[in-house]
Design an enzyme around this catalytic site. Structure first.
Site, PDB file in Angstrom:
ATOM      1  N   ASP A 199      37.349  11.031 -17.630  1.00  0.00           N
ATOM      2  CA  ASP A 199      36.084  11.510 -17.296  1.00  0.00           C
ATOM      3  C   ASP A 199      35.702  11.527 -15.813  1.00  0.00           C
ATOM      4  OD1 ASP A 199      35.908   8.556 -17.140  1.00  0.00           O
ATOM      5  OD2 ASP A 199      34.556   8.731 -19.215  1.00  0.00           O
ATOM      6  N   ASN A 238      27.178   1.759 -26.898  1.00  0.00           N
ATOM      7  CA  ASN A 238      26.722   2.588 -28.146  1.00  0.00           C
ATOM      8  C   ASN A 238      27.984   3.065 -28.853  1.00  0.00           C
ATOM      9  OD1 ASN A 238      27.647   4.603 -26.330  1.00  0.00           O
ATOM     10  ND2 ASN A 238      25.762   5.510 -26.069  1.00  0.00           N
ATOM     11  N   HIS A 258      30.445   4.971 -27.280  1.00  0.00           N
ATOM     12  CA  HIS A 258      31.194   6.092 -26.706  1.00  0.00           C
ATOM     13  C   HIS A 258      32.777   5.540 -26.179  1.00  0.00           C
ATOM     14  CE1 HIS A 258      29.039   4.966 -22.562  1.00  0.00           C
ATOM     15  NE2 HIS A 258      30.349   4.880 -22.201  1.00  0.00           N
ATOM     16  N   GLU A 276      29.520  10.752 -26.327  1.00  0.00           N
ATOM     17  CA  GLU A 276      28.416  10.003 -26.529  1.00  0.00           C
ATOM     18  C   GLU A 276      28.038  10.069 -28.173  1.00  0.00           C
ATOM     19  OE1 GLU A 276      26.705   8.115 -24.640  1.00  0.00           O
ATOM     20  OE2 GLU A 276      26.024   8.596 -22.930  1.00  0.00           O
TER      21      GLU A 276
HETATM   22  C1  GLP Z   1      31.457   4.312 -18.984  1.00  0.00           C
HETATM   23  C2  GLP Z   1      32.765   5.033 -18.748  1.00  0.00           C
HETATM   24  C3  GLP Z   1      33.732   4.734 -20.117  1.00  0.00           C
HETATM   25  C4  GLP Z   1      33.660   3.324 -19.991  1.00  0.00           C
HETATM   26  C5  GLP Z   1      32.336   2.765 -20.605  1.00  0.00           C
HETATM   27  C6  GLP Z   1      32.239   1.296 -20.359  1.00  0.00           C
HETATM   28  O1  GLP Z   1      30.367   5.106 -18.853  1.00  0.00           O
HETATM   29  N1  GLP Z   1      32.446   6.347 -18.926  1.00  0.00           N
HETATM   30  O2  GLP Z   1      34.921   5.427 -19.983  1.00  0.00           O
HETATM   31  O3  GLP Z   1      34.627   2.693 -21.093  1.00  0.00           O
HETATM   32  O4  GLP Z   1      31.313   3.479 -20.091  1.00  0.00           O
HETATM   33  O5  GLP Z   1      32.077   0.878 -19.137  1.00  0.00           O
HETATM   34  P1  GLP Z   1      32.312  -0.543 -18.473  1.00  0.00           P
HETATM   35  O6  GLP Z   1      33.556  -0.792 -18.468  1.00  0.00           O
HETATM   36  O7  GLP Z   1      31.849  -0.538 -16.778  1.00  0.00           O
HETATM   37  O8  GLP Z   1      31.528  -1.237 -19.133  1.00  0.00           O
END
Ligand code: GLP
Length: 239
Positions: free
Chosen positions: A65, A133, A135, A140
């Site tokens: 992403d 959540n 995702h 989402e």
């Molecule tokens: C982000 C990314 C995801 C990631 C998740 C957790 O927003 N788009 O790919 O796995 O949320 O983020 P983090 O690893 O900083 O906790």
């Protein structure tokens, strides 16, 4: 699904690297993730490359992403993240790396072309973090399981969670992103999902415990995937 609990992010990431290495060779295609979760895995990958044990010369990569609305030079863009945390430290050919072109002037076209690139590729191992959540990528809650690459409006809780990368100011966090769809993630041959910290505990419970598969908790679709490794630290462990 293999569920493994470790004392720390470091230990989990070391084991994740061992698993990754057992699943790939130097011509493989990797699905890569951003965020705070995979950083120590990238540290392991870089260390092993520097020790002369692995070359990325022929490795291809596709990222999950990218934010819409910030330039690639922004320190928190996922393009920059990948350079800083992996690409600049190994011998990967930048031409073989792919991150969604979310600052394209024609987003619809960018979505279409990323989809076409992914359709031609076969990701051997997809690295995943997870949102509180549930995702995965930026899919989402409520995203149809058959969604491909798309532009998404980020949920309030995701904007809130990611504000820690933007001086704690939710107004600075992009409100949209371009992401691989669930369908694209499910096409990977193997998936390694990492989760650290209490905030991930509920999502991990939904993923590992019980049989419920629901679009309201996107990660639950991974129960249908034939080869998933879930590595967590003790804070993310729900047991
Ligand atoms: C982000 C990314 C995801 C990631 C998740 C957790 O927003 N788009 O790919 O796995 O949320 O983020 P983090 O690893 O900083 O906790």
């Amino acid at each position: 699904m293999k569920y493994l609990v470790f004392n720390s992010k470091k230990e989990a990431s070391q084991e994740a690297y061992k698993i990754l290495k057992s699943l790939i060779n130097e011509n493989s295609t990797l699905g890569l993730a951003t965020g705070s979760t995979p950083t120590d895995l990238y540290v392991e990958m870089i260390a092993d490359y520097k020790a002369g044990n692995f070359s990325y010369k022929n490795i291809k990569s596709y990222n999950l992403d990218e934010y819409v609305g910030i330039s690639y030079d922004h320190p928190e863009s996922y393009h920059k993240f990948m350079e800083k945390n992996l690409f600049d430290h190994v011998d990967i050919d930048k031409a073989n790396t792919h991150v969604p072109d979310a600052s394209a002037s024609d987003l619809e076209l960018a979505v279409k072309s990323y989809q076409e690139e992914l359709n031609k590729a076969q990701i051997d191992v997809q690295i995943l973090g997870i949102g509180g959540n549930g995702h995965i990528g930026f899919n989402e809650p409520g995203t149809p399981f058959d969604a491909g690459v798309h532009v998404v409006d980020l949920k309030e809780e995701t904007i809130q969670a990611n504000s820690r990368f933007f001086d704690g100011d939710i107004n600075l966090v992009p409100k949209q992103a371009m992401t691989m769809g669930i369908k694209d993630i499910m096409r990977a041959k193997h998936i390694i999902l990492l989760a650290f910290g209490k905030a991930k505990q509920d999502a991990i419970r939904s993923l590992v415990e019980g049989d419920e598969i629901t679009e309201n908790i996107p990660c639950t679709i991974l129960k249908n995937h034939p080869s998933v490794f879930v590595l967590v630290d003790k804070d993310a462990d729900f047991q």
